[in-house]
Design a protein around this motif. Structure first.
Motif, short mmCIF file in Angstrom:
data_model
loop_
_atom_site.label_atom_id
_atom_site.label_comp_id
_atom_site.label_asym_id
_atom_site.label_seq_id
_atom_site.Cartn_x
_atom_site.Cartn_y
_atom_site.Cartn_z
N GLU A 157 1.77 5.71 5.65
CA GLU A 157 0.63 5.19 6.51
C GLU A 157 0.43 6.26 7.46
O GLU A 157 1.45 6.82 8.22
CB GLU A 157 0.92 3.93 7.05
N ILE B 236 -3.54 5.48 3.82
CA ILE B 236 -2.29 5.48 3.26
C ILE B 236 -2.37 6.43 2.11
O ILE B 236 -3.26 6.14 1.25
CB ILE B 236 -1.90 3.95 2.80
N SER C 229 0.67 -1.10 0.15
CA SER C 229 0.13 -0.05 0.01
C SER C 229 0.69 1.17 -0.07
O SER C 229 0.56 2.31 -0.66
CB SER C 229 -0.94 0.05 1.11
N ILE C 230 1.91 1.19 0.58
CA ILE C 230 2.85 2.41 0.75
C ILE C 230 3.62 2.52 -0.64
O ILE C 230 3.46 3.76 -1.26
CB ILE C 230 4.07 2.14 1.86
#
Length: 235
Positions: A116, A111, A18-19
Motif C-alpha cells: 500500500e 495498492i 488488496s495487498i
C-alpha cells in the motif's frame, strides 16, 4: 500551509485482501476512492486499473478467492481496462483504523504489487509522534518514501492545465492550437510544417521551435504529475 507536510508511506501488513491480490496480480493496481467505517466493518471503494485485458480477466476471476480476507466484494461498473469495486471488510483485515487514530489525513491510497502507498498530510510537530506510533504497530513493514513541504507554488494552480497555461508563451499556445486544429498531429498529417508556418508568416524553423518547446513543457509537466501520483510504479 505553514508547517504542513506531505508524507508518502509504503507499507505491508498481513491479512489484507488488496495487498494479497495485487501481489499475485502485478499487472493491476488499485486506487482507493472512498473508505468509511460503518458499524463494525470497513467499507471501501476501489478503482482498478489493468495493464491489459489478460491481467484484468485474471484479476476478476481470482477476486473472490480471498473469502477469509473480505466479507463481500461487488463489481460496480467496468469500462475497458478500468473496474470499480466495492468491498466490505473486518477492521482487523485493514490498516485504516491505525491511520484514523492519528493526527494525519490521507489524501491518496494506492495498492500495487503487494504494498500500500499512502499519501498523507500531517503537521510537522505531529510527524515524529505519528511515525513512531505507526512503526509500533505489530507485524507491519513501513517505509517512508518522501517527506515534502506543501509549497506555495502548488497552491497557486487549480490543476496541471493551469500550470501549463502559465508556462507556455502566447505564441507557443497559438501555434500549438492551430497545429492541433489543422491536423498537424494526426497521421497522416493534414497540414505540413510549411503550410502551418505560412499561416503565421514565420519561418519553418521558428514554427517548429514553438511546437517542440511547447511539447517539451507539456510532456515534462505531465510526466512530473504522473510520477507524483503513481511513483509506486518504480518498484
Amino acid at each position: 500551509m505553514e508547517g504542513l507536510k506531505e508524507v508518502v508511506l509504503k507499507l505491508w501488513h498481513p491479512g489484507c485482501w488488496s495487498i494479497e491480490i495485487t501481489r499475485n496480480h502485478p499487472g493491476v493496481y488499485l486506487i482507493v476512492t472512498g473508505v468509511f467505517k460503518i458499524s463494525d466493518e470497513i467499507r471501501a471503494n476501489f478503482k482498478l486499473v489493468a495493464e491489459n485485458y489478460d491481467a484484468l480477466s485474471s484479476f476478476i476471476k481470482d477476486m473472490y478467492s480471498y473469502g477469509d480476507l473480505a466479507k463481500e466484494l461487488t463489481v460496480i461498473s467496468r469500462k475497458k481496462l478500468i473496474v470499480y469495486i466495492h468491498g466490505r471488510f473486518t477492521p482487523k483485515s485493514t490498516f485504516y483504523e491505525n491511520i484514523f487514530g492519528l493526527d494525519i489525513m490521507p489524501t491518496r491510497i494506492v495498492i500495487h504489487n503487494g504494498h500500500e502507498y499512502w499519501t498523507v498530510l500531517v503537521y510537522e510537530e505531529k510527524l515524529g509522534e505519528a511515525l513512531k506510533k505507526l512503526e509500533g504497530v505489530e507485524n507491519i513493514d513501513l517505509e517512508v518514501l518522501s517527506i515534502a513541504n506543501l509549497g506555495d507554488a502548488k497552491e497557486e494552480f487549480d490543476d496541471i492545465i493551469d500550470q501549463l497555461l502559465s508556462e507556455l508563451s502566447m505564441k507557443q499556445k497559438k501555434v500549438l492550437f492551430e497545429a492541433y486544429r489543422s491536423g498537424y498531429f494526426e497521421w497522416p498529417r493534414k497540414v505540413n510544417l510549411k503550410e502551418l508556418s505560412e499561416k503565421f508568416g514565420i519561418a519553418k524553423s521558428t514554427c517548429l521551435h514553438h511546437i517542440r518547446s511547447a511539447e517539451q513543457k507539456i510532456l515534462k509537466k505531465f510526466l512530473e504529475e504522473l510520477w507524483e501520483r503513481e511513483r509506486y510504479l518504480e518498484d
